[in-house]
Design a protein around this motif. Sequence first.
Motif: not given
Length: 124
Positions: A48-71
Amino acid sequence: HVQLVESGGGSVQAGTSLILPCAAVGRTYNNYVMGWFRQAPGKEREGVATITSAHYTTYTESVKGRFTISRDNAKNTLYLQMNSLKPEDTAMYYCAANIFVDAPRLRVAAEYKYWGQGTQVTVS
């Protein structure tokens, strides 16, 4: 060894929001790649979504604009903010971690070594 504990799931109506926390216990996870995955009955586990230690994020297309990953490294916690939920978001949600994942494979479940037990999200 990293132990991951998800919470925050539940049954909600379409259009509403949920936030899923994932607490990492046992050791610091600040240098780990973290991700949220989901699996609906009869379907493969989806990144669904990923985040690296440098806070680089990726999202699957179906959740872009709706979901936010954070740490929050100070709290050793990963979050997934889910807005405008849809019935097709219904699934078991898992957080996952690994010390390193190649960028093209960030949303590939097999690349992650550590997994939580999952939390169910049902949208109706």
